[in-house]
Enzyme design. Structure first.
Site, PDB file in Angstrom:
ATOM      1  CE1 TYR A  15     -15.514-110.264  21.403  1.00 55.67           C
ATOM      2  CE2 TYR A  15     -17.028-108.548  22.310  1.00 55.67           C
ATOM      3  CZ  TYR A  15     -16.170-108.842  21.426  1.00 55.67           C
ATOM      4  OH  TYR A  15     -15.486-108.066  20.717  1.00 55.67           O
ATOM      5  CE1 TYR A 143     -11.926-105.903  20.253  1.00 54.04           C
ATOM      6  CE2 TYR A 143     -12.811-103.704  19.521  1.00 54.04           C
ATOM      7  CZ  TYR A 143     -13.124-105.138  19.659  1.00 54.04           C
ATOM      8  OH  TYR A 143     -14.048-105.857  18.964  1.00 54.04           O
ATOM      9  CG  ASP A 244      -9.024 -98.055  16.079  1.00 53.21           C
ATOM     10  OD1 ASP A 244      -9.899 -97.432  15.929  1.00 53.21           O
ATOM     11  OD2 ASP A 244      -8.985 -99.415  16.155  1.00 53.21           O
ATOM     12  CE  LYS A 273     -17.065 -99.337  19.370  1.00 51.80           C
ATOM     13  NZ  LYS A 273     -15.639 -99.655  19.598  1.00 51.80           N
TER      14      LYS A 273
HETATM   15  C1  PLP Z   1     -15.334-100.885  18.630  1.00 52.78           C
HETATM   16  C2  PLP Z   1     -13.874-100.707  18.145  1.00 52.78           C
HETATM   17  C3  PLP Z   1     -13.614-101.298  16.936  1.00 52.78           C
HETATM   18  C4  PLP Z   1     -14.489-101.851  16.066  1.00 52.78           C
HETATM   19  O1  PLP Z   1     -15.717-101.513  15.557  1.00 52.78           O
HETATM   20  P1  PLP Z   1     -16.999-102.240  15.263  1.00 52.78           P
HETATM   21  O2  PLP Z   1     -17.964-101.209  14.727  1.00 52.78           O
HETATM   22  O3  PLP Z   1     -17.545-103.149  16.647  1.00 52.78           O
HETATM   23  O4  PLP Z   1     -16.438-103.337  14.208  1.00 52.78           O
HETATM   24  C5  PLP Z   1     -12.226-100.939  16.594  1.00 52.78           C
HETATM   25  N1  PLP Z   1     -11.279-100.204  17.046  1.00 52.78           N
HETATM   26  C6  PLP Z   1     -11.918 -99.521  18.238  1.00 52.78           C
HETATM   27  C7  PLP Z   1     -10.739 -98.765  18.943  1.00 52.78           C
HETATM   28  C8  PLP Z   1     -13.044 -99.629  18.743  1.00 52.78           C
HETATM   29  O5  PLP Z   1     -13.087 -99.375  20.090  1.00 52.78           O
END
Ligand code: PLP
Length: 423
Positions: A15, A143, A244, A273
């Site tokens: 970004y 997000y 998520d 992550k």
């Molecule tokens: C970081 C994140 C993503 C995306 O993961 P990347 O490995 O950066 O593509 C999706 N959802 C949440 C909640 C995140 O924190």
């Protein structure tokens, strides 16, 4: 030309502008919670490299897992082959996550894990005779990643949907839950979600959200009662629930998975992550036999298959990272992080530039009344010997679980240094 000059001219960072980029600092190495810069300075890490390095950098056991796998095979296609690390990791994830989540899809990253989750939901409905269910419902302030499908469910404002008008699928947005974490549900807080479910029931494939902790969309912690209520509404409307947990998973909120705060079990769960302890990129999407069998009942196949699916190095290090986590006293560590941050961040509550202070598990957030000047704040933080990366009006930390109390105190004190740059 030194590294950072070439970098500045040729390489994009997250970004940032290519013509007027934010400054970068050159990393030489890292160990434990300390990141060493090329000029010899050492920084205490408060970010876990965006939620991922929960065990600390350069961990002997994780290094050994990579080295051991490297000596066998670094990569092999997953079409037609399987291997020990993929099976070992899947077995662990099935055991760690709530039943009946027991079918696992490995992909390259968090964003792709979200894309796969969306495809699972869409394919489930088309395979089971409800092809009209094509849209996603979500909540503002979320997000979910940077690929197009994931972006379509990010917060429309902070996710800058205006840049992509016409290119993103148009999803449905309920307001961000108002009720704070730890509070009983405020009257009316679920009403708009319920209305959207009532009005669009036959169009909605799934509700996708980050359970309890909204991360990059604003670091907001909302009531577990809200989540439990939303899960119930999904069931009543026959809408799938996609959780998520790419940021919130693996203990960060004090539970292994944030859904557990609400006793909610999603139909589809996204992980990433911290899965590899921050060693390399890997995503996983888990679902239930009902969804998997729905997709494939009439001979259908799940239409996804990345080149580096279940990469042996990544799955091997993730397998070891999961063992490290479960063998560690992660609950007491995260509880200790929480109480120390609650105590030490409380001193900023009355600061004239602070709008809110909130802590949950291993996440501490100081929300300011205006935008933090990132480059200036970052310089002050580095000069103080710590690594925090403010964004928008948020100065926040989610340190590796292995951080020591004295090091964490340096981080919480550093928030003051960042605030001073705003005066
Ligand atoms: C970081 C994140 C993503 C995306 O993961 P990347 O490995 O950066 O593509 C999706 N959802 C949440 C909640 C995140 O924190």
């Amino acid at each position: 030309m030194d590294l950072s000059d070439f970098d500045r001219q040729h390489i994009w960072h997250p970004y940032t502008s290519m013509t007027d980029p934010l400054p970068t600092y050159t990393v030489e190495s890292a160990r434990g919670v300390r990141i060493r810069l090329s000029d010899g300075r050492e920084l205490i890490d408060g970010m876990s490299s965006w939620w991922s390095v929960i065990h600390g950098y350069n961990h002997p056991a994780l290094n050994e897992a990579v080295r051991g796998q490297l000596a066998r095979v670094a990569h092999v296609m997953f079409g037609g082959f399987t291997h020990g690390p993929a099976v070992g990791l899947a077995r662990r994830l099935v055991e760690m996550t709530p039943a009946p989540l027991d079918r696992v899809f490995f992909s390259d990253s968090g964003s792709v894990a979200v894309e796969v989750a969306i495809k699972m939901a869409l394919q489930y409905w088309s395979a089971t005779g409800r092809p009209g269910r094509r849209r996603l419902l979500t909540i503002r302030g979320g997000y979910h990643g940077d690929t197009l499908g994931a972006m379509s469910v990010c917060d429309p404002v902070s996710g800058m949907h205006s840049l992509f008008t016409g290119a993103l699928p148009r999803q449905l947005f309920a307001p961000r839950p108002r009720t704070r974490f730890g509070q009983p549900l405020e009257a009316g807080d679920l009403d708009q979600l319920e209305q959207l479910l009532d009005q669009h029931q036959e169009e909605i494939a799934a509700l996708i959200l980050e359970p309890v902790v909204q991360g990059a969309g604003g670091m907001w912690f909302y009531s577990a009662d809200w989540l439990a209520g939303a899960a119930q509404l999904c069931r009543a409307h026959d809408v799938l629930l996609i959780a998520d947990e790419i940021a919130s998973g693996f203990g960060r909120t004090g539970r292994l998975f944030a859904c557990e705060h609400a006793g909610a079990v999603p139909d589809i769960l996204c992980l990433g992550k911290a899965l590899t302890g921050g060693y390399m990129s890997l995503g996983a999407t888990l679902t239930t036999p009902r969804i998997a069998e729905g997709i494939s009942g009439a001979g259908g196949v799940l239409m996804h298959g990345p080149t580096f699916m279940a990469n042996p190095l990544a799955t091997a290090v993730a397998e070891r990272s999961m063992d490290l986590l479960l063998e560690s006293p992660w609950q007491s560590r995260v509880r200790a992080l929480q109480s120390q941050m609650e105590l030490e961040l409380a001193r900023y509550r009355d600061h004239p530039l602070v709008a809110d202070v909130r802590v949950l598990g291993g996440i501490g957030v100081v929300e300011t009344t205006r935008t933090v000047p990132v480059a200036r704040a970052q310089r002050a933080l580095v000069e103080a010997g710590i690594w925090l990366r403010p964004f928008g009006s948020l100065i926040y930390m989610m340190p590796p679980y292995v951080i020591e109390a004295a090091e964490l105190s340096r981080l919480t004190a550093g928030v003051g240094a960042a605030l001073d740059t705003m005066l």
